[in-house]
Design a protein around this motif. Structure first.
Motif, short mmCIF file in Angstrom:
data_model
loop_
_atom_site.label_atom_id
_atom_site.label_comp_id
_atom_site.label_asym_id
_atom_site.label_seq_id
_atom_site.Cartn_x
_atom_site.Cartn_y
_atom_site.Cartn_z
N PHE A 4 51.93 -20.34 -13.56
CA PHE A 4 52.73 -20.95 -12.50
C PHE A 4 52.22 -20.40 -11.18
CE2 PHE A 4 57.01 -21.74 -14.97
CZ PHE A 4 56.35 -22.59 -15.84
N LEU A 5 52.36 -21.20 -10.12
CA LEU A 5 52.01 -20.72 -8.79
C LEU A 5 53.27 -20.22 -8.10
CD1 LEU A 5 49.50 -23.05 -6.93
CD2 LEU A 5 49.43 -20.57 -7.10
N ASP A 6 53.19 -19.02 -7.56
CA ASP A 6 54.34 -18.37 -6.92
C ASP A 6 54.25 -18.60 -5.41
OD1 ASP A 6 56.62 -16.80 -7.15
OD2 ASP A 6 55.55 -14.90 -7.03
N LYS A 18 44.03 -28.97 -8.37
CA LYS A 18 42.82 -29.74 -8.65
C LYS A 18 42.03 -29.12 -9.81
CE LYS A 18 41.83 -31.45 -4.03
NZ LYS A 18 41.09 -31.08 -2.83
N LEU A 19 42.23 -27.83 -10.06
CA LEU A 19 41.51 -27.14 -11.14
C LEU A 19 42.20 -27.34 -12.48
CD1 LEU A 19 40.87 -23.74 -9.29
CD2 LEU A 19 39.43 -25.77 -9.31
N GLY A 20 43.35 -27.99 -12.46
CA GLY A 20 44.10 -28.21 -13.70
C GLY A 20 44.75 -26.94 -14.21
N LEU A 21 44.98 -25.99 -13.30
CA LEU A 21 45.49 -24.69 -13.74
C LEU A 21 46.97 -24.47 -13.44
CD1 LEU A 21 42.52 -22.36 -12.70
CD2 LEU A 21 43.23 -22.93 -15.02
N VAL A 22 47.60 -25.43 -12.78
CA VAL A 22 48.99 -25.18 -12.36
C VAL A 22 49.97 -25.82 -13.35
CG1 VAL A 22 50.68 -25.41 -10.50
CG2 VAL A 22 48.25 -25.10 -9.94
N ASP A 23 50.59 -24.97 -14.15
CA ASP A 23 51.55 -25.46 -15.16
C ASP A 23 52.97 -25.53 -14.60
OD1 ASP A 23 49.67 -25.58 -17.39
OD2 ASP A 23 49.61 -23.40 -17.22
N GLY A 24 53.18 -25.00 -13.41
CA GLY A 24 54.50 -25.02 -12.80
C GLY A 24 54.47 -24.20 -11.52
N VAL A 25 55.61 -24.15 -10.84
CA VAL A 25 55.70 -23.43 -9.56
C VAL A 25 57.01 -22.65 -9.54
CG1 VAL A 25 55.98 -23.75 -7.05
CG2 VAL A 25 54.29 -25.11 -8.29
N THR A 26 56.96 -21.46 -8.96
CA THR A 26 58.19 -20.70 -8.72
C THR A 26 58.33 -20.42 -7.22
OG1 THR A 26 57.00 -18.64 -9.19
CG2 THR A 26 58.35 -19.55 -10.96
N THR A 27 59.57 -20.45 -6.75
CA THR A 27 59.84 -20.08 -5.36
C THR A 27 61.03 -19.13 -5.36
OG1 THR A 27 61.44 -21.87 -4.94
CG2 THR A 27 59.11 -22.39 -4.58
N ASN A 28 61.27 -18.53 -4.23
CA ASN A 28 62.49 -17.75 -4.02
C ASN A 28 62.83 -17.89 -2.53
OD1 ASN A 28 61.05 -15.77 -2.51
ND2 ASN A 28 60.51 -14.65 -4.37
N PRO A 53 57.48 -27.49 -14.50
CA PRO A 53 58.74 -27.04 -13.92
C PRO A 53 58.58 -26.35 -12.57
CG PRO A 53 58.14 -25.73 -15.86
CD PRO A 53 57.16 -26.83 -15.77
N VAL A 54 59.53 -26.62 -11.68
CA VAL A 54 59.52 -26.03 -10.34
C VAL A 54 60.85 -25.29 -10.14
CG1 VAL A 54 59.49 -26.53 -7.85
CG2 VAL A 54 58.02 -27.84 -9.43
N SER A 55 60.78 -23.97 -9.94
CA SER A 55 62.00 -23.18 -9.77
C SER A 55 62.43 -23.13 -8.32
CB SER A 55 61.77 -21.74 -10.26
OG SER A 55 61.66 -21.69 -11.66
N THR A 183 53.47 -16.04 -13.23
CA THR A 183 53.53 -16.76 -11.96
C THR A 183 52.84 -15.91 -10.92
OG1 THR A 183 54.90 -17.99 -10.41
CG2 THR A 183 55.88 -15.95 -11.27
N ILE A 184 51.82 -16.49 -10.30
CA ILE A 184 50.98 -15.67 -9.44
C ILE A 184 50.80 -16.31 -8.06
CG2 ILE A 184 49.80 -14.64 -11.42
CD1 ILE A 184 47.43 -16.25 -10.89
N PRO A 185 50.69 -15.48 -7.02
CA PRO A 185 50.48 -16.01 -5.67
C PRO A 185 49.13 -16.70 -5.57
CG PRO A 185 50.89 -13.60 -5.63
CD PRO A 185 50.72 -14.01 -7.06
N GLY A 186 49.04 -17.70 -4.68
CA GLY A 186 47.80 -18.45 -4.51
C GLY A 186 46.63 -17.55 -4.14
#
Ligand code: E4P
Length: 215
Positions: A4-6, A18-28, A53-55, A183-186
């Motif tokens: 996930f992208l944080d 675009k790399l097909g690596l983002v399975d979801g996103v988390t935010t806070n 999923p997007v949190s 979930t990791i930062p860009g």
């Protein structure tokens, strides 16, 4: 393991997607505030950008407020997950929201006991915070291992999102420990694909190819 992208930065999400690596996103709330954009607008844009999923996190601290917010946020898109803090009120909200079919991500988990009860309350995801735990001198990897064992032993359905990820070492270690998701930062993503020996290897291959062509 899923990634996930944080972040709530839509350009960053689009680039890595675009790399097909983002399975979801988390935010806070901190991540949203950093973008300086309207909460609902940015979450809807992220939901339209990624399939997974997007949190989006509630800001109420009482269970009734959390439930009302969650019901509203859940209508923003099909792939919304409502992020709920790990408190007594949060557990009550998760229990009720699960019965309403609303997916939840219980955040700010620092012990295996917290993860266990969040999963038992019906959380779809549980988010142990690695970096912040390591900062206190407690080994975060042990927490991930304990959570993996607990969920598997008791057949609990919650997925582990390893959060507060600070470096490549965290990503590699939680992958080995069986975390479902990191979930990791860009800013950390390029470290997943780059290595100085890879760069040096490409330079050497190109140099040898040029020498061969010019023979
Ligand atoms: C994600 O769900 C968390 O909110 C995030 O990973 C926290 O990261 P931080 O500890 O670097 O703020």
């Amino acid at each position: 393991m899923k990634f996930f992208l944080d972040t709530a930065n839509v350009n960053e999400i689009k680039r890595i997607n675009k790399l097909g690596l983002v399975d979801g996103v988390t935010t806070n709330p901190t991540i949203i505030a950093r973008e300086g954009r309207d909460f609902e607008e940015v979450i809807k844009e992220i939901c339209a950008t990624v399939d997974g999923p997007v949190s989006a996190e509630v800001i109420s601290l009482d269970s009734e407020g959390m439930i009302e917010e969650a019901k509203n946020i859940a209508q923003w898109a099909e792939n919304i997950v409502v992020k709920i803090p790990m408190t007594e009120a949060g557990l009550e909200a998760v229990n009720k929201l699960t019965k309403l079919g609303i997916k939840t991500n219980v955040t700010l988990i620092f012990t295996a006991a917290q993860g266990l009860i969040a999963a038992k309350a019906g959380a779809t995801y549980i988010s142990p915070f690695l970096g912040r735990l390591d900062d206190t001198g407690t080994d975060s990897l042990t927490l991930i291992k304990k959570l993996r064992t607990i969920l598997d032993t008791y057949g609990l359905k919650a997925e582990i999102i390893s959060a507060s990820v600070r470096g490549l070492e965290h990503v590699e270690k939680v992958a080995v420990a069986g975390s479902d998701i990191a979930t990791i930062p860009g800013s950390l993503f390029p470290k997943l694909w780059s290595h100085p020996l890879t760069d040096a290897g490409i330079v050497a291959f190109m140099k040898d190819w040029e020498a061969f062509k010019n023979q």
